[in-house]
Design a protein around this motif. Structure first.
Motif, mmCIF file in Angstrom:
data_model
loop_
_atom_site.group_PDB
_atom_site.id
_atom_site.type_symbol
_atom_site.label_atom_id
_atom_site.label_comp_id
_atom_site.label_asym_id
_atom_site.label_seq_id
_atom_site.Cartn_x
_atom_site.Cartn_y
_atom_site.Cartn_z
ATOM 1 N N LEU B 4 0.977 -1.303 0.058
ATOM 2 C CA LEU B 4 -0.054 0.014 -0.092
ATOM 3 C C LEU B 4 0.955 1.042 -0.181
ATOM 4 O O LEU B 4 1.774 1.421 0.912
ATOM 5 N N GLN B 6 1.581 4.889 0.176
ATOM 6 C CA GLN B 6 0.644 6.444 0.805
ATOM 7 C C GLN B 6 1.494 7.548 0.258
ATOM 8 O O GLN B 6 2.851 7.648 0.246
ATOM 9 N N CYS B 23 -3.994 6.466 -0.908
ATOM 10 C CA CYS B 23 -3.369 5.031 -0.486
ATOM 11 C C CYS B 23 -3.594 4.380 -1.774
ATOM 12 O O CYS B 23 -4.634 4.123 -2.243
ATOM 13 N N TRP B 34 -8.640 3.615 7.455
ATOM 14 C CA TRP B 34 -7.795 4.903 7.925
ATOM 15 C C TRP B 34 -7.670 4.881 9.324
ATOM 16 O O TRP B 34 -8.826 4.885 10.212
ATOM 17 N N ASP B 71 -7.708 1.261 -4.385
ATOM 18 C CA ASP B 71 -7.049 2.519 -3.876
ATOM 19 C C ASP B 71 -8.272 3.491 -3.087
ATOM 20 O O ASP B 71 -9.284 3.033 -3.019
ATOM 21 N N CYS B 89 -2.995 3.975 6.238
ATOM 22 C CA CYS B 89 -4.286 3.484 5.606
ATOM 23 C C CYS B 89 -3.710 1.798 5.967
ATOM 24 O O CYS B 89 -2.632 1.675 5.956
ATOM 25 N N GLY B 102 0.161 1.010 5.133
ATOM 26 C CA GLY B 102 0.715 1.995 4.350
ATOM 27 C C GLY B 102 1.906 2.474 5.401
ATOM 28 O O GLY B 102 1.931 2.393 6.468
#
Lengths: 112, 111
Positions: B4, B6, B23, B34, B71, B89, B102
């Protein structure tokens, strides 16, 4: 409601000393439990996770070990701390229904 | 291995400005979370999104899950100093106990 506790909040230990960090969860049964380490306020590194009593999976080979002696208790240990073990340790829990982790307040470990 | 990404990694803005954090992944996630984390504390869950195209609002925060569930974005309107923190995230693939996190976006909002 569910709550998660970690202690101690901060810890300063000499190199070579043992470590025991404890995490307990209230208000839920048979949670999945996780230990993470976070360096310098950045991303999370998964160290261990457990899906049941006595079941521990290690994600990263290291100087640490984990145990789950009771359903809602997760312990992170070391026999001899290294300088590189310093960091912010987070415990988290999730249930098998919702894909969401909930974190404890964390333990700041400094190894000198 | 799922990743992931970010972006941005760091963001420093003035109070009242708008911002968006992204993300992104090449993998499909069954759900995405989140979190906001303040220094010395554990991450606090802000939202979970599970449906492609889903939009959720939390006061001045708007979260969107991409149509293909690869995403997500977090938009903050009229940022305030209290929004300062690390935003993370995390995504789950179906059947996995382990989320992919992330690396986080560090936000500072100056008064």
């Amino acid at each position: 409601s569910q709550t998660i506790h970690q202690w101690p909040a901060t810890l300063v230990q000499p190199v070579g000393s043992p470590l025991s960090l404890e995490c307990t969860v209230e208000g839920t049964s048979n949670p999945n439990l996780y230990w993470y380490r976070q360096a310098a306020g950045r991303g999370l590194q998964l160290l261990f996770y457990s899906v049941g009593i006595g079941q521990i999976s290690s994600e990263v080979p290291q100087n640490l070990s984990a145990s789950r002696p009771q359903d809602r208790q997760f312990i992170l240990s070391s026999k001899k701390l290294l300088l590189s073990d310093s960091g912010f340790y987070l415990c988290a829990w999730s249930d098998s229904i919702t894909d969401t982790q909930y974190f404890g307040p964390g333990t700041r470990l400094t190894v000198l | 291995t799922q990743l992931l990404e970010q972006s941005p990694q760091f963001l420093s803005i003035q109070e009242g400005e708008n911002l968006t954090v992204y993300c992104n992944s090449s993998s499909v996630f069954s759900s995405l979370q989140w979190y906001r984390q303040e220094p010395g504390e554990g991450p606090v869950l802000l939202v979970t999104v599970v449906t492609g195209g889903e939009v959720k609002k939390l006061k001045r925060l708007t979260f969107q899950f991409g149509d293909a569930r690869k995403d997500s974005s977090l938009h903050i309107t009229a940022a305030q100093p209290g929004d300062t923190g690390l935003y993370l995230c995390a995504g789950y693939s179906g059947g996995s106990y382990i989320p992919t996190f992330g690396r986080g976006t560090s936000l500072i909002v100056h008064p």
